[in-house]
Design a protein around this motif. Structure first.
Motif, PDB file in Angstrom:
ATOM      1  N   LEU A 282      -7.188  -1.758   0.908  1.00  0.00           N
ATOM      2  CA  LEU A 282      -6.241  -2.659   2.098  1.00  0.00           C
ATOM      3  C   LEU A 282      -6.523  -3.929   1.660  1.00  0.00           C
ATOM      4  CD1 LEU A 282      -7.890  -0.839   5.299  1.00  0.00           C
ATOM      5  CD2 LEU A 282      -5.697  -0.549   4.237  1.00  0.00           C
TER       6      LEU A 282
ATOM      7  N   PRO B  15       0.820  -1.267  -0.025  1.00  0.00           N
ATOM      8  CA  PRO B  15      -0.054   0.015  -0.050  1.00  0.00           C
ATOM      9  C   PRO B  15       0.765   1.156  -0.063  1.00  0.00           C
ATOM     10  CG  PRO B  15      -0.525  -1.643   1.823  1.00  0.00           C
ATOM     11  CD  PRO B  15       0.735  -1.922   1.199  1.00  0.00           C
TER      12      PRO B  15
ATOM     13  N   ILE C 103     -12.098   1.360   1.134  1.00  0.00           N
ATOM     14  CA  ILE C 103     -11.397   0.808   1.970  1.00  0.00           C
ATOM     15  C   ILE C 103     -11.201  -0.653   1.627  1.00  0.00           C
ATOM     16  CG2 ILE C 103     -11.401   0.025   4.582  1.00  0.00           C
ATOM     17  CD1 ILE C 103     -13.152   2.562   5.278  1.00  0.00           C
ATOM     18  N   GLY C 104     -12.058  -1.278   1.236  1.00  0.00           N
ATOM     19  CA  GLY C 104     -11.882  -2.717   0.676  1.00  0.00           C
ATOM     20  C   GLY C 104     -10.990  -2.917  -0.408  1.00  0.00           C
TER      21      GLY C 104
END
Lengths: 290, 142
Positions: free
Chosen positions: B142, B106, B138-139
């Motif tokens: 991450l 990330p 977010i899904g």
């Protein structure tokens, strides 16, 4: 017992206790402990016991500070013994620390037990003018928390502040180091450095990268995320730092100064702020997912 | 992702008119406008703005209309309104998507932008559609 060339600027809490406790268990002691006792209540900010005679006020303020700063570790031990038991076993094994250290960190024993002369001083935070005189020429001072060290102390003659940061510098600076390291890099890091006026931008003494510890999911049943977050800062983060401190200082004798640090390239790192609870939840799932 | 970006860009029209007064390059309204435009990259100047403003919001938990050149200190006393707050959340989410790495690791800047988007979202009542987009992002990252 060997004496390390360090003055510990003791700010009550698990981090400072972990530093001193691990030193004791490794047969080490600092040359001096300077115990900063807050004139104000750590929670309310109100002046503590102004009407009391000075020695009594010191004792009273010390006890209030100790109760306040050790509240969560103690509460967790009391209410969630399975969680704390699991965490302390895993951390003790990973960092080769004696299991009793965790109890000592929250037991608030007298500082004299750590074998160094203790000086107590009633202060209004790290900006209190009295500190300038006390710290001048103190050599290497171990910072253990209590706010940001003001510039006028950083510039004192014959003084440098040693800090252990729970993140691999320069990549992870700022708050919630264990959490950001785990989220971004999938491992934790830790660094020892000398403080300057920036946020974790001072000269680096040493850095280390470690696999993220994993604690038992079973032990976390019925424990909410906010408490798990506090548990990390009560029983994991302090030992990560203390272990690094002793790695940094292990070979030193009282007649030798601590190593020189390497300057950082300030632009090359990332400074993080407190992690939002929704992201934190993700990290907690990693840490407590075993 | 391009569909999410398109939907986030629609929040640009919600910026409060009062926040467009005294509009200059260091106003939050103009930053939102630049971040929600059609470009696929974030300029170096806007990266600095995201860094400074993000820090200010994450620490102070409020958003002013205008900031100093480094985006660290608020200039003037007024905070942005609800429409601008919603648009700013969308803008930080767009930044989060634009700043992602092409590798498996990330991107720190992308996650920081997401963190600030979540903090801005706590300050304003977000429409359910934007909440849903936020969860989707977010899904995604991450």
């Amino acid at each position: 017992v060997r004496t390390l060339p360090l003055t510990v600027l003791f700010h009550e809490g698990p981090i400072a206790r972990a530093y001193l406790g691990l030193m004791l268990h490794r047969g080490l002691r600092p040359k001096r402990i300077l115990h900063l006792v807050g004139r104000r209540h750590p929670g309310t900010g109100k002046a503590v016991g102004r009407w009391l005679p000075r020695p009594v006020r010191m004792l009273y303020a010390q006890q209030l500070q100790e109760i306040s700063m050790s509240y969560w570790p103690r509460q967790l031990r009391k209410d969630y013994p399975n969680l704390v038991g699991n965490m302390t076993r895993v951390v003790a094994a990973a960092f080769d620390t004696p299991p009793e250290l965790f109890e000592e960190m929250t037991a608030a024993g007298p500082l004299e037990r750590y074998g160094a002369p203790v000086q107590r001083v009633l202060v209004d935070g790290l900006r209190d003018p009295v500190l300038k005189g006390i710290l001048t020429g103190a050599g290497t001072i171990l910072f253990t928390g209590g706010g940001t060290v003001p510039k006028h102390l950083l510039c004192l003659d014959g003084v440098r502040f040693l800090h252990v940061h729970p993140g691999e510098l320069p990549y992870v600076r700022g708050s919630d180091g264990v959490f950001w390291s785990t989220l971004v890099y999938g491992h934790v890091g830790v660094s020892s450095l000398y403080l300057d006026s920036g946020i974790d931008t001072g000269d680096i003494i040493a850095t280390a990268r470690r696999a993220s510890l994993q604690f038992s999911q079973k032990a976390t049943d019925n424990v909410d995320a906010a408490l798990l977050y506090r548990a990390v800062f009560s029983f994991y983060d302090p030992i990560l730092r203390a272990h690094m401190l002793l790695t940094t200082a292990a070979d030193l004798h009282e007649d030798r100064m601590l190593p020189v640090g390497e300057p950082q390239i300030v632009e090359s790192g990332t400074t993080y702020q407190y992690m939002h609870p929704r992201l934190r939840q993700r990290v907690l799932r990693t840490i407590f997912g075993a | 992702v391009s569909a999410i970006l398109q939907r986030l860009r629609e929040y640009k029209s919600g910026i409060d008119k009062t926040d467009l007064v005294d509009d200059d390059e260091h106003s939050v309204a103009s930053l939102i406008g630049r971040l929600l435009d059609d470009s696929v990259v974030v300029t170096p100047a806007d990266r600095l703005a995201l860094e400074g403003l993000g820090r200010s919001i994450d620490v102070r938990k409020r958003v002013s209309r205008n900031y100093d050149a480094a985006w660290r200190k608020p200039v003037g006393g007024s905070d942005i309104g609800l429409g601008s707050g919603i648009a700013l959340t969308a803008a930080f989410l767009v930044a989060c998507l634009k700043l992602r790495n092409s590798t498996a690791t990330p991107s720190p800047q992308s996650l920081k932008a997401l963190n600030t988007a979540l903090n801005v979202g706590d300050l304003f009542t977000l429409p359910p559609q934007l909440e849903a987009l936020m969860s989707q992002i977010i899904g995604e990252v991450l």
